[in-house]
Write a protein that holds these residues in place. Structure first.
Motif, PDB file in Angstrom:
ATOM      1  N   ASN A 118     -20.494 -70.381  27.138  1.00  0.00           N
ATOM      2  CA  ASN A 118     -21.029 -71.542  26.422  1.00  0.00           C
ATOM      3  C   ASN A 118     -21.646 -72.581  27.351  1.00  0.00           C
ATOM      4  N   ARG A 119     -21.837 -72.216  28.614  1.00  0.00           N
ATOM      5  CA  ARG A 119     -22.362 -73.196  29.571  1.00  0.00           C
ATOM      6  C   ARG A 119     -23.712 -73.757  29.116  1.00  0.00           C
ATOM      7  N   ALA A 120     -24.611 -72.892  28.684  1.00  0.00           N
ATOM      8  CA  ALA A 120     -25.934 -73.357  28.245  1.00  0.00           C
ATOM      9  C   ALA A 120     -25.818 -74.248  27.010  1.00  0.00           C
ATOM     10  N   ASP A 121     -24.872 -73.932  26.124  1.00  0.00           N
ATOM     11  CA  ASP A 121     -24.664 -74.765  24.936  1.00  0.00           C
ATOM     12  C   ASP A 121     -24.215 -76.170  25.331  1.00  0.00           C
ATOM     13  N   VAL A 122     -23.334 -76.242  26.328  1.00  0.00           N
ATOM     14  CA  VAL A 122     -22.829 -77.538  26.781  1.00  0.00           C
ATOM     15  C   VAL A 122     -23.950 -78.335  27.439  1.00  0.00           C
ATOM     16  N   TRP A 123     -24.745 -77.686  28.268  1.00  0.00           N
ATOM     17  CA  TRP A 123     -25.859 -78.393  28.914  1.00  0.00           C
ATOM     18  C   TRP A 123     -26.829 -78.939  27.867  1.00  0.00           C
ATOM     19  N   GLU A 124     -27.120 -78.122  26.866  1.00  0.00           N
ATOM     20  CA  GLU A 124     -28.025 -78.558  25.806  1.00  0.00           C
ATOM     21  C   GLU A 124     -27.419 -79.726  25.028  1.00  0.00           C
ATOM     22  N   PHE A 125     -26.130 -79.632  24.769  1.00  0.00           N
ATOM     23  CA  PHE A 125     -25.420 -80.698  24.060  1.00  0.00           C
ATOM     24  C   PHE A 125     -25.470 -82.002  24.857  1.00  0.00           C
ATOM     25  N   GLN A 126     -25.180 -81.925  26.149  1.00  0.00           N
ATOM     26  CA  GLN A 126     -25.125 -83.138  26.964  1.00  0.00           C
ATOM     27  C   GLN A 126     -26.510 -83.708  27.265  1.00  0.00           C
ATOM     28  N   ALA A 127     -27.549 -82.935  26.988  1.00  0.00           N
ATOM     29  CA  ALA A 127     -28.922 -83.436  27.136  1.00  0.00           C
ATOM     30  C   ALA A 127     -29.454 -84.038  25.836  1.00  0.00           C
ATOM     31  N   ASP A 128     -28.646 -84.002  24.787  1.00  0.00           N
ATOM     32  CA  ASP A 128     -29.057 -84.512  23.481  1.00  0.00           C
ATOM     33  C   ASP A 128     -28.818 -86.024  23.434  1.00  0.00           C
ATOM     34  N   HIS A 129     -29.857 -86.798  23.671  1.00  0.00           N
ATOM     35  CA  HIS A 129     -29.691 -88.247  23.760  1.00  0.00           C
ATOM     36  C   HIS A 129     -29.406 -88.884  22.404  1.00  0.00           C
ATOM     37  N   ARG A 130     -29.832 -88.245  21.336  1.00  0.00           N
ATOM     38  CA  ARG A 130     -29.474 -88.780  20.020  1.00  0.00           C
ATOM     39  C   ARG A 130     -27.969 -88.729  19.817  1.00  0.00           C
ATOM     40  N   PHE A 131     -27.348 -87.667  20.320  1.00  0.00           N
ATOM     41  CA  PHE A 131     -25.893 -87.582  20.201  1.00  0.00           C
ATOM     42  C   PHE A 131     -25.230 -88.659  21.060  1.00  0.00           C
ATOM     43  N   GLY A 132     -25.738 -88.858  22.259  1.00  0.00           N
ATOM     44  CA  GLY A 132     -25.185 -89.905  23.109  1.00  0.00           C
ATOM     45  C   GLY A 132     -25.284 -91.278  22.474  1.00  0.00           C
ATOM     46  N   GLU A 133     -26.412 -91.557  21.837  1.00  0.00           N
ATOM     47  CA  GLU A 133     -26.574 -92.838  21.146  1.00  0.00           C
ATOM     48  C   GLU A 133     -25.584 -92.965  19.992  1.00  0.00           C
ATOM     49  N   ALA A 134     -25.358 -91.861  19.292  1.00  0.00           N
ATOM     50  CA  ALA A 134     -24.403 -91.885  18.182  1.00  0.00           C
ATOM     51  C   ALA A 134     -22.987 -92.131  18.684  1.00  0.00           C
ATOM     52  N   MET A 135     -22.630 -91.539  19.839  1.00  0.00           N
ATOM     53  CA  MET A 135     -21.295 -91.752  20.385  1.00  0.00           C
ATOM     54  C   MET A 135     -21.117 -93.182  20.887  1.00  0.00           C
ATOM     55  N   ALA A 136     -22.191 -93.790  21.352  1.00  0.00           N
ATOM     56  CA  ALA A 136     -22.113 -95.201  21.734  1.00  0.00           C
ATOM     57  C   ALA A 136     -21.752 -96.048  20.519  1.00  0.00           C
ATOM     58  N   GLU A 137     -22.372 -95.732  19.390  1.00  0.00           N
ATOM     59  CA  GLU A 137     -22.073 -96.443  18.152  1.00  0.00           C
ATOM     60  C   GLU A 137     -20.643 -96.170  17.698  1.00  0.00           C
ATOM     61  N   ALA A 138     -20.237 -94.901  17.740  1.00  0.00           N
ATOM     62  CA  ALA A 138     -18.892 -94.529  17.297  1.00  0.00           C
ATOM     63  C   ALA A 138     -17.824 -95.208  18.154  1.00  0.00           C
ATOM     64  N   LYS A 139     -18.029 -95.217  19.459  1.00  0.00           N
ATOM     65  CA  LYS A 139     -17.056 -95.842  20.354  1.00  0.00           C
ATOM     66  C   LYS A 139     -16.980 -97.344  20.101  1.00  0.00           C
ATOM     67  N   TYR A 140     -18.116 -97.960  19.854  1.00  0.00           N
ATOM     68  CA  TYR A 140     -18.136 -99.393  19.551  1.00  0.00           C
ATOM     69  C   TYR A 140     -17.360 -99.673  18.268  1.00  0.00           C
ATOM     70  N   PHE A 141     -17.590 -98.869  17.235  1.00  0.00           N
ATOM     71  CA  PHE A 141     -16.843 -99.042  15.986  1.00  0.00           C
ATOM     72  C   PHE A 141     -15.342 -98.883  16.234  1.00  0.00           C
ATOM     73  N   PHE A 142     -14.986 -97.858  17.001  1.00  0.00           N
ATOM     74  CA  PHE A 142     -13.580 -97.580  17.289  1.00  0.00           C
ATOM     75  C   PHE A 142     -12.916 -98.776  17.970  1.00  0.00           C
ATOM     76  N   MET A 143     -13.635 -99.408  18.871  1.00  0.00           N
ATOM     77  CA  MET A 143     -13.062-100.489  19.670  1.00  0.00           C
ATOM     78  C   MET A 143     -13.081-101.844  18.967  1.00  0.00           C
ATOM     79  N   THR A 144     -13.911-102.004  17.944  1.00  0.00           N
ATOM     80  CA  THR A 144     -14.102-103.338  17.370  1.00  0.00           C
ATOM     81  C   THR A 144     -13.802-103.457  15.880  1.00  0.00           C
ATOM     82  N   HIS A 145     -13.734-102.357  15.141  1.00  0.00           N
ATOM     83  CA  HIS A 145     -13.534-102.427  13.695  1.00  0.00           C
ATOM     84  C   HIS A 145     -12.058-102.218  13.352  1.00  0.00           C
ATOM     85  N   ALA A 146     -11.277-103.273  13.436  1.00  0.00           N
ATOM     86  CA  ALA A 146      -9.833-103.197  13.176  1.00  0.00           C
ATOM     87  C   ALA A 146      -9.577-103.329  11.675  1.00  0.00           C
ATOM     88  N   GLU A 147      -9.889-102.275  10.934  1.00  0.00           N
ATOM     89  CA  GLU A 147      -9.856-102.342   9.471  1.00  0.00           C
ATOM     90  C   GLU A 147      -8.487-102.041   8.868  1.00  0.00           C
TER      91      GLU A 147
END
Length: 409
Positions: free
Chosen positions: A197-226
């Motif tokens: 799965n090495r090529a799958d991981v490289w492709e995944f980690q090159a997906d900047h849309r996913f990285g942007e989504a994780m930035a949003e998810a991490k921010y929600f996790f750290m700040t949305h004390a619901e």
């Protein structure tokens, strides 16, 4: 690293029970048939003691380090207090769905729970191909009750503030922030994957849309004390039981909430969706397409039960002046969208991150490759597709297509 409290041992358990009168009423310490250490996680010692009359109890002690790495990865045992607090708070809302605490000793970070030997961990049952109907809906009902009952909607404002102040373990939150959101995409030495799965991981980690989504998810996790979340809700933190000869579950118990914290409601919901997708990936890899379809159908069962429970409690909200039905509909729609986001994070970490699941890891390498690839592709697609259609049906259809397309033989 040295500990300033003694670790419990199999040999000490009988005396420990005798010295705690509240436990002696649940099991006869002078007539024990067995004492076993059954902990299979990374953070705790877990013992089960049973007497000759068949009665039993479980003792759980938090360790000051991560077991898989030893003392090189220290971990505060204070998490035991947070686990107890969350289990008690959740049991006050849905006692039938939460493991029962029998006693606690804060000084040694030990607490006792009811014996659930007649249950099994849901993940293990799914891995064996067993069906326990109704469990996903009960998990959704649990999440809905917690989302309402521990939030600003169900609690007095001052009581809520006081609980928030004492209900977050920063060390465990940092672990989630790193292992779930940051490291799978950004990379880390402790990441691991199948060489195929090495090529799958490289492709995944090159997906900047996913990285942007994780930035949003991490921010929600750290700040949305619901709400006071379970924090690690998945098929491995649910015990299930069914009568002999039946596929209908007659008991569902949520346990192992040491990662509990005040966070975004959709985090727990999305975590369950991710694990259903992972269970389906296993089933598809094994050629069990009908069962895979059933596993993905659990996404809808959990969401609809979550929504129904939250709506059922909505008339009891503390302040109906602004929080009307239109607000409720918008809130649920937002949580449904965010569930896709958190599901994506959970799927990727289970394939690339340090802590994986037996659903995938116990597959033979030749079919594990395709299962892992499918889960990663679903994670990447989820962060985009949630904007087009965030319904559980779309999640199911998308996962079915991607998991089947990726499987290998």
């Amino acid at each position: 690293m040295t500990s300033d409290y003694p670790f419990l041992t199999v040999e000490e358990v009988p005396e420990y029970i005798r010295n705690h009168p509240r436990l002696a009423s649940h099991v006869d310490a002078g007539n024990l048939a067995s004492v076993r250490e059954i902990g299979d996680g990374n953070l705790n010692l877990v013992f089960i003691a049973k007497d000759n009359a068949g009665r039993g109890l479980v003792l759980k002690q938090a360790l000051p380090y991560v077991r898989m790495t030893g003392e090189s990865w220290p971990m505060t045992p204070e998490r035991s207090r947070f686990e107890i607090q969350s289990l008690e708070a959740h049991a006050a809302l849905v006692p039938e769905l939460v493991v029962r605490i029998l006693d606690k000793e804060p000084g040694r970070y030990i607490f006792a729970m009811e014996d659930l030997s007649d249950h099994q961990v849901w993940r293990g049952a799914l891995n064996k191909g067993e069906v326990h109907k109704g469990v996903a809906a009960e998990v959704g009902r649990y999440a809905g009750a917690v989302a309402f009952g521990t939030s600003v909607f169900g609690m007095d404002r001052l009581e809520l503030a006081a609980r928030q102040e004492v209900s977050v373990d920063p060390e465990l939150c940092v672990i989630t922030e790193d292992l779930v959101f940051t490291e799978p995409w950004a990379g880390a030495e402790r990441n691991e994957w199948l060489p195929q799965n090495r090529a799958d991981v490289w492709e995944f980690q090159a997906d900047h849309r996913f990285g942007e989504a994780m930035a949003e998810a991490k921010y929600f996790f750290m700040t949305h004390a619901e709400a006071l979340l379970h924090g690690d809700l998945h098929t491995g933190s649910v015990m299930v039981r069914k009568p002999e000869g039946s596929n209908e579950a007659d008991s569902v118990k949520v346990f192992d909430s040491e990662f509990a914290f005040y966070g975004p409601v959709a985090f727990d919901v999305g975590a369950t969706w991710a694990n259903y997708a992972i269970a389906a990936a296993r089933a598809y890899a094994l050629g069990e397409d009908d069962r895979a379809h059933w596993c993905l159908g659990l996404v809808g069962e959990t969401w609809h039960a979550f929504e129904a429970e939250f709506r059922r409690r909505w008339p009891e909200r503390r302040d109906p002046r602004l929080w009307d039905e239109e607000f409720l509909n918008r809130l649920l729609q937002r949580w449904r969208n965010e569930s896709w986001l958190f599901a994506a994070a959970k799927m990727s970490r289970r394939i690339i991150g340090a802590a994986k699941t037996t659903d995938i890891e116990t597959l033979p390498p030749e079919i594990r490759e395709g299962a892992a690839r499918g889960v990663l592709r679903m994670a990447r697609s989820a962060v985009v597709e949630r904007w087009a259609d965030s319904t559980p049906n779309h999640f199911q259809e998308l996962a079915e297509w991607l998991l089947v397309e990726a499987r290998t033989s």
